[in-house]
Write a protein that holds these residues in place. Structure first.
Motif, PDB file in Angstrom:
ATOM      1  N   GLY A 106      40.007  50.582  32.098  1.00  0.00           N
ATOM      2  CA  GLY A 106      40.456  49.587  33.075  1.00  0.00           C
ATOM      3  C   GLY A 106      41.082  48.385  32.405  1.00  0.00           C
ATOM      4  N   GLY A 107      42.235  47.970  32.924  1.00  0.00           N
ATOM      5  CA  GLY A 107      42.965  46.851  32.326  1.00  0.00           C
ATOM      6  C   GLY A 107      42.170  45.554  32.343  1.00  0.00           C
ATOM      7  N   LEU A 108      41.289  45.388  33.327  1.00  0.00           N
ATOM      8  CA  LEU A 108      40.527  44.140  33.392  1.00  0.00           C
ATOM      9  C   LEU A 108      39.517  44.030  32.253  1.00  0.00           C
ATOM     10  CD1 LEU A 108      39.868  43.695  37.232  1.00  0.00           C
ATOM     11  CD2 LEU A 108      41.502  42.459  35.797  1.00  0.00           C
ATOM     12  N   ALA A 109      39.209  45.174  31.614  1.00  0.00           N
ATOM     13  CA  ALA A 109      38.263  45.148  30.492  1.00  0.00           C
ATOM     14  C   ALA A 109      38.838  44.367  29.321  1.00  0.00           C
ATOM     15  CB  ALA A 109      37.937  46.572  30.051  1.00  0.00           C
ATOM     16  N   ASP A 110      40.149  44.359  29.228  1.00  0.00           N
ATOM     17  CA  ASP A 110      40.789  43.729  28.073  1.00  0.00           C
ATOM     18  C   ASP A 110      41.639  42.539  28.507  1.00  0.00           C
ATOM     19  OD1 ASP A 110      41.365  43.430  25.410  1.00  0.00           O
ATOM     20  OD2 ASP A 110      43.101  44.761  25.467  1.00  0.00           O
ATOM     21  N   SER A 111      41.160  41.826  29.497  1.00  0.00           N
ATOM     22  CA  SER A 111      41.923  40.704  30.028  1.00  0.00           C
ATOM     23  C   SER A 111      41.031  39.463  30.106  1.00  0.00           C
ATOM     24  CB  SER A 111      42.466  41.056  31.424  1.00  0.00           C
ATOM     25  OG  SER A 111      43.181  39.959  31.927  1.00  0.00           O
ATOM     26  N   PRO A 112      40.899  38.758  28.967  1.00  0.00           N
ATOM     27  CA  PRO A 112      39.966  37.625  28.958  1.00  0.00           C
ATOM     28  C   PRO A 112      40.309  36.559  29.988  1.00  0.00           C
ATOM     29  CG  PRO A 112      41.268  37.731  26.927  1.00  0.00           C
ATOM     30  CD  PRO A 112      41.522  39.000  27.658  1.00  0.00           C
ATOM     31  N   ARG A 113      41.596  36.409  30.281  1.00  0.00           N
ATOM     32  CA  ARG A 113      41.944  35.392  31.278  1.00  0.00           C
ATOM     33  C   ARG A 113      41.352  35.770  32.635  1.00  0.00           C
ATOM     34  NH1 ARG A 113      41.698  32.493  34.316  1.00  0.00           N
ATOM     35  NH2 ARG A 113      43.066  30.946  35.238  1.00  0.00           N
ATOM     36  N   ASP A 114      41.363  37.072  32.953  1.00  0.00           N
ATOM     37  CA  ASP A 114      40.747  37.496  34.210  1.00  0.00           C
ATOM     38  C   ASP A 114      39.223  37.352  34.161  1.00  0.00           C
ATOM     39  OD1 ASP A 114      42.929  38.231  35.969  1.00  0.00           O
ATOM     40  OD2 ASP A 114      43.392  39.765  34.495  1.00  0.00           O
ATOM     41  N   SER A 115      38.621  37.630  33.016  1.00  0.00           N
ATOM     42  CA  SER A 115      37.163  37.444  32.885  1.00  0.00           C
ATOM     43  C   SER A 115      36.755  36.013  33.190  1.00  0.00           C
ATOM     44  CB  SER A 115      36.707  37.723  31.455  1.00  0.00           C
ATOM     45  OG  SER A 115      36.545  39.072  31.238  1.00  0.00           O
ATOM     46  N   ASN A 116      37.647  35.071  32.876  1.00  0.00           N
ATOM     47  CA  ASN A 116      37.312  33.663  33.108  1.00  0.00           C
ATOM     48  C   ASN A 116      37.408  33.270  34.578  1.00  0.00           C
ATOM     49  OD1 ASN A 116      36.414  32.680  30.700  1.00  0.00           O
ATOM     50  ND2 ASN A 116      38.377  31.842  30.032  1.00  0.00           N
ATOM     51  N   GLY A 117      38.174  34.011  35.380  1.00  0.00           N
ATOM     52  CA  GLY A 117      38.237  33.710  36.810  1.00  0.00           C
ATOM     53  C   GLY A 117      39.168  32.564  37.132  1.00  0.00           C
ATOM     54  N   PRO A 118      39.251  32.219  38.428  1.00  0.00           N
ATOM     55  CA  PRO A 118      40.156  31.141  38.837  1.00  0.00           C
ATOM     56  C   PRO A 118      39.618  29.765  38.419  1.00  0.00           C
ATOM     57  CG  PRO A 118      38.906  31.932  40.714  1.00  0.00           C
ATOM     58  CD  PRO A 118      38.536  32.814  39.550  1.00  0.00           C
ATOM     59  N   TRP A 119      40.372  28.738  38.710  1.00  0.00           N
ATOM     60  CA  TRP A 119      40.009  27.356  38.365  1.00  0.00           C
ATOM     61  C   TRP A 119      39.728  27.219  36.874  1.00  0.00           C
ATOM     62  CZ3 TRP A 119      41.792  23.990  41.470  1.00  0.00           C
ATOM     63  CH2 TRP A 119      41.807  24.246  42.841  1.00  0.00           C
ATOM     64  N   VAL A 120      40.593  27.837  36.098  1.00  0.00           N
ATOM     65  CA  VAL A 120      40.551  27.693  34.650  1.00  0.00           C
ATOM     66  C   VAL A 120      41.977  27.340  34.239  1.00  0.00           C
ATOM     67  CG1 VAL A 120      40.218  28.944  32.481  1.00  0.00           C
ATOM     68  CG2 VAL A 120      38.647  29.315  34.396  1.00  0.00           C
ATOM     69  N   PHE A 121      42.102  26.303  33.436  1.00  0.00           N
ATOM     70  CA  PHE A 121      43.425  25.744  33.167  1.00  0.00           C
ATOM     71  C   PHE A 121      43.736  25.778  31.677  1.00  0.00           C
ATOM     72  CE2 PHE A 121      41.627  23.788  36.880  1.00  0.00           C
ATOM     73  CZ  PHE A 121      42.655  23.779  37.808  1.00  0.00           C
ATOM     74  N   LYS A 122      44.932  26.226  31.382  1.00  0.00           N
ATOM     75  CA  LYS A 122      45.308  26.337  29.973  1.00  0.00           C
ATOM     76  C   LYS A 122      45.148  25.020  29.198  1.00  0.00           C
ATOM     77  CE  LYS A 122      48.505  28.899  27.251  1.00  0.00           C
ATOM     78  NZ  LYS A 122      49.883  28.911  26.852  1.00  0.00           N
ATOM     79  N   PRO A 123      45.544  23.875  29.775  1.00  0.00           N
ATOM     80  CA  PRO A 123      45.463  22.635  28.993  1.00  0.00           C
ATOM     81  C   PRO A 123      44.048  22.248  28.556  1.00  0.00           C
ATOM     82  CG  PRO A 123      46.874  22.347  30.913  1.00  0.00           C
ATOM     83  CD  PRO A 123      46.209  23.685  31.065  1.00  0.00           C
ATOM     84  N   THR A 124      43.018  22.765  29.204  1.00  0.00           N
ATOM     85  CA  THR A 124      41.661  22.419  28.740  1.00  0.00           C
ATOM     86  C   THR A 124      41.193  23.367  27.642  1.00  0.00           C
ATOM     87  OG1 THR A 124      40.464  23.784  30.340  1.00  0.00           O
ATOM     88  CG2 THR A 124      41.074  21.576  31.066  1.00  0.00           C
ATOM     89  N   GLN A 125      42.099  24.236  27.208  1.00  0.00           N
ATOM     90  CA  GLN A 125      41.835  25.176  26.116  1.00  0.00           C
ATOM     91  C   GLN A 125      40.555  25.982  26.329  1.00  0.00           C
ATOM     92  OE1 GLN A 125      42.218  22.995  22.454  1.00  0.00           O
ATOM     93  NE2 GLN A 125      44.100  22.062  23.143  1.00  0.00           N
ATOM     94  N   PRO A 126      40.532  26.744  27.420  1.00  0.00           N
ATOM     95  CA  PRO A 126      39.337  27.526  27.703  1.00  0.00           C
ATOM     96  C   PRO A 126      39.070  28.576  26.627  1.00  0.00           C
ATOM     97  CG  PRO A 126      41.147  28.175  29.152  1.00  0.00           C
ATOM     98  CD  PRO A 126      41.597  26.940  28.422  1.00  0.00           C
ATOM     99  N   VAL A 127      37.814  28.787  26.332  1.00  0.00           N
ATOM    100  CA  VAL A 127      37.428  29.825  25.373  1.00  0.00           C
ATOM    101  C   VAL A 127      37.500  31.172  26.083  1.00  0.00           C
ATOM    102  CG1 VAL A 127      35.601  30.676  23.854  1.00  0.00           C
ATOM    103  CG2 VAL A 127      35.894  28.206  24.194  1.00  0.00           C
ATOM    104  N   LEU A 128      38.142  32.122  25.421  1.00  0.00           N
ATOM    105  CA  LEU A 128      38.395  33.422  26.052  1.00  0.00           C
ATOM    106  C   LEU A 128      37.606  34.517  25.348  1.00  0.00           C
ATOM    107  CD1 LEU A 128      42.255  32.972  26.182  1.00  0.00           C
ATOM    108  CD2 LEU A 128      40.779  32.978  28.182  1.00  0.00           C
ATOM    109  N   GLN A 129      37.077  35.420  26.120  1.00  0.00           N
ATOM    110  CA  GLN A 129      36.438  36.606  25.530  1.00  0.00           C
ATOM    111  C   GLN A 129      36.511  37.746  26.539  1.00  0.00           C
ATOM    112  OE1 GLN A 129      32.117  37.015  25.198  1.00  0.00           O
ATOM    113  NE2 GLN A 129      32.373  37.460  23.017  1.00  0.00           N
ATOM    114  N   SER A 130      37.048  38.869  26.122  1.00  0.00           N
ATOM    115  CA  SER A 130      37.149  39.990  27.061  1.00  0.00           C
ATOM    116  C   SER A 130      35.853  40.801  27.063  1.00  0.00           C
ATOM    117  CB  SER A 130      38.316  40.902  26.663  1.00  0.00           C
ATOM    118  OG  SER A 130      37.984  41.618  25.496  1.00  0.00           O
TER     119      SER A 130
END
Ligand code: NOJ
Length: 756
Positions: free
Chosen positions: A413-437
């Motif tokens: 499943g593509g969502l398994a390797d999509s850390p941005r999707d794992s983080n969900g909505p209300w996450v903004f690039k400028p706050t430099q969110p930590v990503l992990q798939s």
């Protein structure tokens, strides 16, 4: 997995303290008021109007000079400035160059984290662990504060009973009792012991009130609520947030029973201030004052400003050309009372004074970077993701998987390797969110000993979300792919050659949240085909869900289903711990998991209405029962409730009953159970729901351990708003009581409320 919470909180607080200037000593109410009044006395009408607007116009090319000039003139606050260098730079302009040197207030959508992303709010609510939620929001507050943010547009405390509504993901679900506990916990977490506590920020519960009841689940649509629903269901989480000391409230966009919230005097003044004693300031939602004209409520922008301020709305959130700029002229023309404007300005000044901004307007830029990459925060996010997960199915005890026996795992499943999707909505690039798939977490856990075969299977449509979230995440914009099932064969082959298949499906983050309502709960794209094809291999299948609403999995025959929600920055590690038994799921659904969108709305706390002995035949074509009830969730262990008892058979109105129950871990693992207490009022001056949650406790028990749990049922739990008398009442009647693992537990005791 339960240890270390205190250390994490202490580490967070310690790091936060290093990153900030020393706090000012807290002032008492009179001192705050006197300082605000002294400033107010010096302000011109234009300065006052500017002080009660929060503006978004950052990052617009060519606007920089105009922004700096407006700051130098004394604008009051900004939203969406995230870089500590920039908050400091703007702050310096206003402090050094504006006439009265009133510092800026910076607000932001700190919804489920800043750099460290926690599970989405509906997931955190599924933990039924308010203390944990409080700690998480304290960490989010510390990270945001280190960047110069003073105020969160959160928590969203809207009850959501229609999962078509995309913003269900941002709240605590369908229940007012759980929703109130979660709302208060978030306010405490954001604000700490008082407004202005070091490392904390002001909470702004939203969207006052009733937004979650948008007609048809369509975002921003009209809301028509009965008096009973409003008071018994939709208002209690707001009241809980106000009682917890929330410093701000955001008015909703839509109208409540025809009166737009931003101009609703009954809501903003009569209920919020007069009845509840709210002391903070009320902000509109973005452009919510301007849109009073769009509603067909205000005649023009000057009228919109006058009606909003007259209703008790103190601050306008506006992206450009605020309606409140028209206030000075409206006051001069006698259309707006000067005292109303002054009251609004005073509340905003008081917030700035309480936050200590006059003493400490700046943040430590180097400290911010350090604080936002704190390993203890990621550890807290992992624990949160583990505690939020809900085990929906586990046939043949497939989970936890035994690492020692596994030679290979297919992750599909593509969502398994999509850390941005794992983080969900209300996450903004400028706050430099930590990503992990999810895939990353599984690979890290398994190392080289077990082969991990990854196959995305199908391409998942990435919906372009038109809300603010995407305006801050322009890189997410891409054309929707055509439906594509060319990867299914490869995924099936991977599953066939592995010992077990872990299929990650759900909604990409752009399909849930603001402006992301859906009229179907089907898996987007060709994910259902992928899941069905993998299940058809006959291999054991674990489904991991990324979602913020119930999904229609078309009766999949997969043996195990584990709901991860959008688990955040440590979601991969948490998923791996849960899959392989280093953590045990203990979350419970905060909403009724409906069969499909046509069944909506469906809630556990419904009225009996006319029954005629056919309780499950309210549709002629299918059951009206849900797939999973409210409060549902399995464990790798098993639990038994027994011996429910009451300390008295009868109480007078106003009295309290103590309910006790024994809970035993009957399985072989240390695990958590959420004991849920439900009551049912048998008769009264109004018909009451078939059951209502009035208490819960999440407890950890070792194998064989028994614990006696007690709950108190007093007037707060037994009263309700009676629409006929328009007041809270407590009827003399009989109450049934149940304590158990979900909202289907049978009643096992009763007591009477009667005058002695
Ligand atoms: C609109 C949303 O409704 C609100 O929740 C949010 O805080 C503001 N936009 C600012 O992003």
């Amino acid at each position: 997995m339960m240890i270390g919470l205190a250390c994490i909180a202490a580490a967070a607080a310690g790091a936060a303290a290093q990153a900030r200037p020393a706090p000012a000593a807290p002032l008492d109410e009179q001192q705050v008021r006197a300082r605000a009044d002294a400033l107010l006395a010096q302000m011109t009408p234009d300065e006052k109007a500017a002080q009660i607007v929060t503006q978004f116009n950052m990052g617009i090319p060519g606007q920089e000079k105009a922004i700096d000039e407006s700051v130098a003139k004394g604008i009051g606050s900004f939203l969406f400035v995230t870089d500590p260098k920039e908050t400091n730079r703007l702050q310096r302009i206003t402090v050094e160059r504006s006439r009265l040197h009133i510092p800026l207030l910076f607000g932001f959508d700190v919804i489920h984290g800043w750099s460290t992303i926690f599970p989405v709010p509906i997931g955190q609510a599924a933990s039924w662990d308010p203390a944990m939620i409080e700690r998480n929001q304290a960490i989010a507050a510390a990270e945001a504060r280190s960047a110069g943010i003073h105020w969160a547009f959160a928590p969203m405390v809207d009850i959501a009973r229609d999962p078509r509504w995309g913003r269900i993901v941002e709240g605590a679900g369908e229940d007012p009792y759980l929703g109130s506990a979660v709302a208060a916990a978030q306010v405490r977490g954001f604000q700490g012991p008082r407004i202005g506590a070091p490392g904390h920020i002001i909470a702004g519960p939203k969207h006052f009130a009733g937004y979650g009841a948008a007609l048809g689940g369509r975002d921003y649509d009209e809301v028509n609520l009965s008096d009973s629903e409003l008071w018994n269901v939709y208002l209690p989480p707001f009241k809980a947030a106000v009682d917890a000391g929330a410093g701000n409230i955001m008015a909703a966009y839509m109208g409540l029973n025809g009166i737009p919230a931003a101009g609703n005097r009954w809501l903003l003044t009569d209920v919020l201030r007069k009845q509840w004693g709210f002391q903070g300031w009320v902000v509109s939602d973005a452009n919510g004052v301007q849109s009073l004209q769009t509603h067909g409520f205000a005649t023009d922008q000057a009228d919109a400003a006058a009606r909003a301020i007259g209703a008790g709305l103190d601050m306008e959130m506006a992206f450009a050309g605020p309606a409140f700029a028209k206030l000075p002229a409206a006051v001069a023309a006698g259309k707006v009372d000067q005292a109303q404007v002054d009251a609004a300005v005073r509340k905003v000044l008081e917030a700035k004074i309480r936050m200590g901004l006059f003493e400490n307007p700046y943040v430590d830029e180097a400290g911010a970077a350090q604080l936002q990459r704190n390993p203890a925060h990621l550890e807290a996010a992992r624990i949160a993701a583990e505690r939020s997960a809900v085990l929906l199915r586990n046939e043949g005890a497939l989970l936890p998987l035994d690492r020692a026996k596994l030679r290979s795992v297919a992750v599909i499943g593509g969502l398994a390797d999509s850390p941005r999707d794992s983080n969900g909505p209300w996450v903004f690039k400028p706050t430099q969110p930590v990503l992990q798939s999810i895939l990353q977490g599984i690979r890290t856990k398994l190392g080289n000993r077990t082969e991990v075969k990854y196959a995305p299977g199908v391409i998942i449509p990435k919906r372009v979300n038109a809300s603010m979230i995407d305006s801050m995440n322009a890189d997410l914009r891409r054309p929707e792919p055509k439906d594509d099932d060319s990867g299914i064969a490869e995924a099936v082959a991977a599953a066939r050659s592995a010992d077990v298949a872990v299929v990650v499906v759900g909604e990409p983050q752009g399909m849930i949240g603001e402006m992301a309502s859906r009229s179907t709960f089907d898996l987007p794209g060709r994910q259902q085909d992928l899941l069905d094809a993998v299940v058809a291999t006959g291999k054991p299948v674990v489904v991991l869900l990324l979602n913020g609403r119930p999904l229609d999995l078309k009766g999949t025959k997969a043996q195990a289903i584990l709901d991860l929600w959008y688990p955040g920055s440590s979601g991969g590690d948490a998923a791996a711990n849960l899959l392989f038994g280093d953590a045990v799921p203990g979350g419970k659904l905060p909403f009724t998991w409906v069969r499909n969108a046509a069944q909506v709305p469906l809630i556990y706390a419904h009225l009996t209405s006319h029954d005629a002995g056919h309780a499950d035949t309210r549709y002629s074509n299918e059951s009206n029962a849900p797939v999973y009830p409210f409060g549902y969730g399995l464990s790798y262990s098993t639990f038994a409730f027994s011996n429910l008892r009451l300390d008295r058979p009868q109480v007078a109105p106003g009295g309290a009953v103590t309910v006790s129950v024994d809970l035993r871990n009957t399985g072989a693992r240390t695990a958590d159970e959420v004991a849920q207490l439900y009551i049912h009022q048998r008769s009264g001056t109004a018909a009451r729901p078939v059951r209502e949650l009035e208490g819960f406790q999440r407890v950890t028990l070792k194998p064989g351990e028994v614990r006696t749990l007690t709950f108190k049922l007093g007037p707060q739990e037994l009263r309700y708003w009676n629409a006929a008398v328009r007041d809270w009442v407590q009827d003399e009647t009989t109450f049934d009581v149940a304590v158990g693992a979900d909202s289907t537990v049978p009643f096992a005791g009763s007591f009477d409320v009667r005058r002695q």
